[in-house]
Design a protein around this motif. Structure first.
Motif, short mmCIF file in Angstrom:
data_model
loop_
_atom_site.label_atom_id
_atom_site.label_comp_id
_atom_site.label_asym_id
_atom_site.label_seq_id
_atom_site.Cartn_x
_atom_site.Cartn_y
_atom_site.Cartn_z
N UNK A 65 0.82 -1.21 0.00
CA UNK A 65 0.00 0.00 0.00
C UNK A 65 0.86 1.27 0.00
N UNK A 66 1.89 1.26 -0.84
CA UNK A 66 2.82 2.39 -0.91
C UNK A 66 3.25 2.62 -2.35
N UNK A 67 3.17 3.88 -2.78
CA UNK A 67 3.64 4.26 -4.10
C UNK A 67 5.13 4.56 -4.02
N UNK A 125 -7.20 6.12 -5.42
CA UNK A 125 -8.05 5.35 -4.53
C UNK A 125 -9.42 5.99 -4.49
N UNK A 126 -10.38 5.22 -4.06
CA UNK A 126 -11.75 5.71 -3.93
C UNK A 126 -12.51 4.82 -2.95
N UNK A 127 -13.48 5.40 -2.28
CA UNK A 127 -14.35 4.58 -1.44
C UNK A 127 -15.34 3.80 -2.30
N UNK A 128 -15.53 4.26 -3.53
CA UNK A 128 -16.36 3.54 -4.51
C UNK A 128 -15.47 2.55 -5.26
N UNK A 129 -16.06 1.55 -5.85
CA UNK A 129 -15.30 0.60 -6.65
C UNK A 129 -14.71 1.30 -7.87
N UNK A 130 -13.40 1.12 -8.05
CA UNK A 130 -12.71 1.74 -9.17
C UNK A 130 -12.96 0.95 -10.45
N UNK A 131 -12.99 1.66 -11.56
CA UNK A 131 -13.05 1.05 -12.88
C UNK A 131 -11.85 1.60 -13.67
N UNK A 132 -10.66 1.04 -13.41
CA UNK A 132 -9.45 1.61 -14.01
C UNK A 132 -9.43 1.48 -15.53
N UNK A 133 -8.86 2.50 -16.15
CA UNK A 133 -8.65 2.47 -17.60
C UNK A 133 -7.16 2.62 -17.87
N UNK A 169 -8.22 0.64 -4.34
CA UNK A 169 -6.89 1.22 -4.55
C UNK A 169 -6.38 0.72 -5.89
N UNK A 170 -5.64 1.59 -6.57
CA UNK A 170 -5.09 1.25 -7.89
C UNK A 170 -3.64 1.68 -7.95
N UNK A 171 -2.80 0.79 -8.46
CA UNK A 171 -1.40 1.12 -8.73
C UNK A 171 -1.10 0.74 -10.17
N UNK A 172 -0.50 1.68 -10.90
CA UNK A 172 -0.12 1.45 -12.30
C UNK A 172 1.37 1.75 -12.42
N UNK A 173 2.07 0.88 -13.11
CA UNK A 173 3.50 1.04 -13.35
C UNK A 173 3.72 1.02 -14.86
N UNK A 174 4.41 2.03 -15.36
CA UNK A 174 4.89 2.03 -16.73
C UNK A 174 6.40 1.92 -16.69
N UNK A 198 4.30 14.72 -6.60
CA UNK A 198 3.64 14.25 -5.40
C UNK A 198 3.73 12.74 -5.23
N UNK A 199 4.17 12.27 -4.08
CA UNK A 199 4.28 10.83 -3.88
C UNK A 199 2.94 10.14 -3.72
N UNK A 200 1.86 10.88 -3.59
CA UNK A 200 0.57 10.22 -3.42
C UNK A 200 -0.19 10.10 -4.73
N UNK A 201 0.29 10.68 -5.80
CA UNK A 201 -0.40 10.54 -7.07
C UNK A 201 0.46 9.85 -8.11
N UNK A 202 1.57 10.43 -8.46
CA UNK A 202 2.46 9.83 -9.45
C UNK A 202 3.79 10.55 -9.43
N UNK A 203 4.80 9.89 -9.96
CA UNK A 203 6.09 10.54 -10.03
C UNK A 203 6.97 9.83 -11.04
N UNK A 204 7.98 10.52 -11.47
CA UNK A 204 8.95 9.95 -12.40
C UNK A 204 10.33 10.34 -11.90
N UNK A 205 11.19 9.38 -11.79
CA UNK A 205 12.57 9.64 -11.43
C UNK A 205 13.45 8.86 -12.38
#
Length: 155
Positions: free
Chosen positions: A47-49, A64-72, A116-121, A144-151
């Motif tokens: 549970x960590x980005x 993340x959402x309290x509702x069910x996610x429908x990731x695209x 919760x959703x995690x996506x890795x490219x 922001x470490x809570x949304x997305x980042x690139x290093x």
């Protein structure tokens, strides 16, 4: 959405943004897909980005959402591309906030528990200072470490 339709939308979205910059399309690399999926599963478990220790380029995304996610497959790529507004076209290259990301191959991993959703490219070759390949799109070097980042990973 199935994993295969997620992957298709992820790749199609990358290539649509590349086309805006007259860049040729990229292709999936199964080794990168497997590594990205393994890392997405790991981030969901802890549970960590955060970034993996890959030597390839990498973007990470979480929501993340309290509702069910429908990731695209479009959501993460749109989020990364939206930071093009922070790029200095008059002073191109890496800065404290943005950098060009160059690659020819891509892999994607997605993990969700429904809320919760995690996506890795993952991208090959990784971004480098001397790369002379095709500009894909501009992404943040740090954000922001809570949304997305690139290093970029060191060579």
């Amino acid at each position: 959405m199935t994993y295969e339709s997620f992957k298709k939308e992820f790749l199609d979205t990358h290539n649509a943004y590349r086309a805006k910059h007259s860049a040729p399309p990229v292709k999936y690399n199964e080794e990168l897909n497997a590594a990205a999926q393994k890392w997405a599963d790991h981030m969901l478990q802890i549970n960590t980005l955060q970034h993996s220790d890959t030597k390839d380029g990498e973007n990470v995304f979480s929501s993340w959402s309290s509702e069910t996610l429908n990731p695209t497959g479009k959501e993460a790529v749109d989020s990364w591309y939206s930071e093009i507004k922070d790029y200095s076209w008059s002073n191109p290259g890496f800065s404290g906030n943005t950098g060009k990301h160059w690659f020819r191959q891509v892999g994607v991993g997605v993990a969700t528990d429904g809320n919760k959703l995690f996506v890795v490219g993952q991208y090959r070759p990784a971004a480098t200072w001397s790369c002379k390949d095709t500009l894909v799109f501009v992404v943040p070097v740090l954000s922001s470490p809570v949304t997305h980042k690139y290093l970029p990973h060191p060579d």
